[in-house]
Design a protein around this motif. Structure first.
Motif, PDB file in Angstrom:
ATOM      1  N   ALA A 137     -49.038   2.809 -35.005  1.00 18.47           N
ATOM      2  CA  ALA A 137     -47.678   2.553 -35.486  1.00 18.47           C
ATOM      3  C   ALA A 137     -47.599   1.185 -36.140  1.00 18.47           C
ATOM      4  N   GLY A 138     -46.920   1.134 -37.269  1.00 23.94           N
ATOM      5  CA  GLY A 138     -46.624  -0.121 -37.936  1.00 23.94           C
ATOM      6  C   GLY A 138     -45.138  -0.398 -37.895  1.00 23.94           C
ATOM      7  N   LEU A 139     -44.764  -1.646 -37.649  1.00 21.69           N
ATOM      8  CA  LEU A 139     -43.373  -2.078 -37.679  1.00 21.69           C
ATOM      9  C   LEU A 139     -43.232  -3.215 -38.682  1.00 21.69           C
ATOM     10  N   TRP A 140     -42.184  -3.136 -39.492  1.00 24.75           N
ATOM     11  CA  TRP A 140     -41.904  -4.178 -40.483  1.00 24.75           C
ATOM     12  C   TRP A 140     -40.435  -4.581 -40.402  1.00 24.75           C
ATOM     13  N   ASN A 141     -40.183  -5.877 -40.335  1.00 25.97           N
ATOM     14  CA  ASN A 141     -38.830  -6.402 -40.465  1.00 25.97           C
ATOM     15  C   ASN A 141     -38.564  -6.671 -41.937  1.00 25.97           C
ATOM     16  N   LEU A 142     -37.622  -5.938 -42.497  1.00 26.22           N
ATOM     17  CA  LEU A 142     -37.342  -6.028 -43.923  1.00 26.22           C
ATOM     18  C   LEU A 142     -35.891  -6.447 -44.156  1.00 26.22           C
ATOM     19  N   ASP A 143     -35.705  -7.324 -45.134  1.00 26.76           N
ATOM     20  CA  ASP A 143     -34.340  -7.672 -45.523  1.00 26.76           C
ATOM     21  C   ASP A 143     -33.627  -6.455 -46.080  1.00 26.76           C
ATOM     22  N   ASP A 144     -32.386  -6.293 -45.691  1.00 29.18           N
ATOM     23  CA  ASP A 144     -31.570  -5.195 -46.225  1.00 29.18           C
ATOM     24  C   ASP A 144     -30.993  -5.647 -47.564  1.00 29.18           C
ATOM     25  N   ASP A 145     -31.809  -5.510 -48.606  1.00 29.56           N
ATOM     26  CA  ASP A 145     -31.378  -6.019 -49.901  1.00 29.56           C
ATOM     27  C   ASP A 145     -30.481  -5.046 -50.658  1.00 29.56           C
ATOM     28  N   ARG A 146     -29.885  -4.114 -49.938  1.00 29.86           N
ATOM     29  CA  ARG A 146     -28.717  -3.412 -50.484  1.00 29.86           C
ATOM     30  C   ARG A 146     -27.513  -4.351 -50.491  1.00 29.86           C
ATOM     31  N   VAL A 147     -27.616  -5.435 -49.720  1.00 28.10           N
ATOM     32  CA  VAL A 147     -26.571  -6.465 -49.666  1.00 28.10           C
ATOM     33  C   VAL A 147     -26.794  -7.431 -50.836  1.00 28.10           C
ATOM     34  N   ASP A 148     -25.770  -7.598 -51.655  1.00 32.22           N
ATOM     35  CA  ASP A 148     -25.937  -8.290 -52.940  1.00 32.22           C
ATOM     36  C   ASP A 148     -26.469  -9.704 -52.795  1.00 32.22           C
ATOM     37  N   TRP A 149     -25.872 -10.520 -51.896  1.00 33.95           N
ATOM     38  CA  TRP A 149     -26.281 -11.923 -51.831  1.00 33.95           C
ATOM     39  C   TRP A 149     -27.725 -12.058 -51.357  1.00 33.95           C
ATOM     40  N   LEU A 150     -28.134 -11.186 -50.450  1.00 30.20           N
ATOM     41  CA  LEU A 150     -29.497 -11.270 -49.939  1.00 30.20           C
ATOM     42  C   LEU A 150     -30.507 -10.817 -50.991  1.00 30.20           C
TER      43      LEU A 150
END
Length: 259
Positions: A137-150
């Motif tokens: 199993a691989g886990l990745w913490n990813l920014d939710d760049d559906r959010v405009d400022w991020l």
């Protein structure tokens, strides 16, 4: 490293080697993993022997149940892991040369690491140490760049690890040793201030390899952006993140891949 298609291999190697010098900052600033993501990753493991591969500073190691061994190639990161988790079994090694006997673990997990593996060299090693029917199993913490400022901040700082632009990891769809992957997602928002957000950004590999003057200029630009953005300019805020999990099962020896 085929998880970075189109990138210069020498540049990717420099990025992969850049973390050790900033291991303490990495441990302080990088997000951890939701417990439900860890539980999901190990839900189908046939036993309690778990390998945390590419363990870094132990962000995931300390959350894992059972008989856990951590393997990390970078001396600086490994030293920080041993400092933070003095009771952990932590070994020097890599995905391409795992210092464990064949069939010795029931599950392998990799937090924020599998995309750095040499896909061709590591695949048979993963299969070698994992029991048939075991879990990878691989886990990745990813920014939710559906959010405009991020999304705008990420574009500014050159961070390509994003939810909207998620890159495949070829070993997980190779089909020779493992079933096809199951995917899951878990909300993992991180409390931040402008200062802690900038500190986190400075632990990212594409920033670590920049010349000092370029890094300083970019951080000044990022600070100005955060100080002028309504969502981040007034003290504490949440950095929206998603933990993405991919999980496969080791096929029995001699079994043809399943469709």
């Amino acid at each position: 490293m085929s998880a970075f298609p189109g990138d210069d291999p020498e540049y990717v190697s420099r990025r992969a080697a850049a973390f050790g010098a900033e291991a303490a900052a990495y441990a302080d600033q990088r997000p951890g993993y939701p417990q439900e993501a860890v539980t999901w990753a190990l839900a189908e493991a046939p036993g309690r022997r778990v390998l945390d591969l590419g363990a870094g500073t132990g962000k995931l190691t300390g959350l894992l149940p059972g008989e856990v061994v951590a393997v990390e190639p970078d001396p600086g990161m490994l030293a920080e892991l041993r400092r933070l988790l003095p009771g952990a079994r932590a070994l020097a090694g890599s995905a391409e040369a795992i210092p464990l006997p064949g069939g010795s673990v029931d599950a392998i997990v990799a937090g924020q690491a599998m995309h750095w593996f040499d896909q061709d060299a590591s695949l048979p090693e993963l299969a070698r140490v994992l029991v048939p029917g075991g879990t990878l199993a691989g886990l990745w913490n990813l920014d939710d760049d559906r959010v405009d400022w991020l999304r705008e901040l990420k574009e500014m700082t050159g961070n390509t690890a994003s939810y909207l632009n998620d890159r495949p990891v070829p070993m997980l769809t190779d089909g020779r040793y493992f079933t096809q992957p199951v995917r899951a997602e878990f909300a993992n928002p991180q409390p931040r201030t402008i200062d802690s957000m900038l500190a986190t950004i400075q632990t990212h590999s594409q920033i670590l390899v920049l010349p000092e003057d370029e890094r300083s200029e970019l951080m000044t630009k990022a600070r100005a952006f955060l100080e002028s953005t309504p969502e981040t300019r007034n003290g504490a805020f949440l950095r929206p993140m998603i933990t993405v999990g991919l999980r496969v099962t080791r096929l029995p020896d001699g079994e043809a891949p399943r469709p």
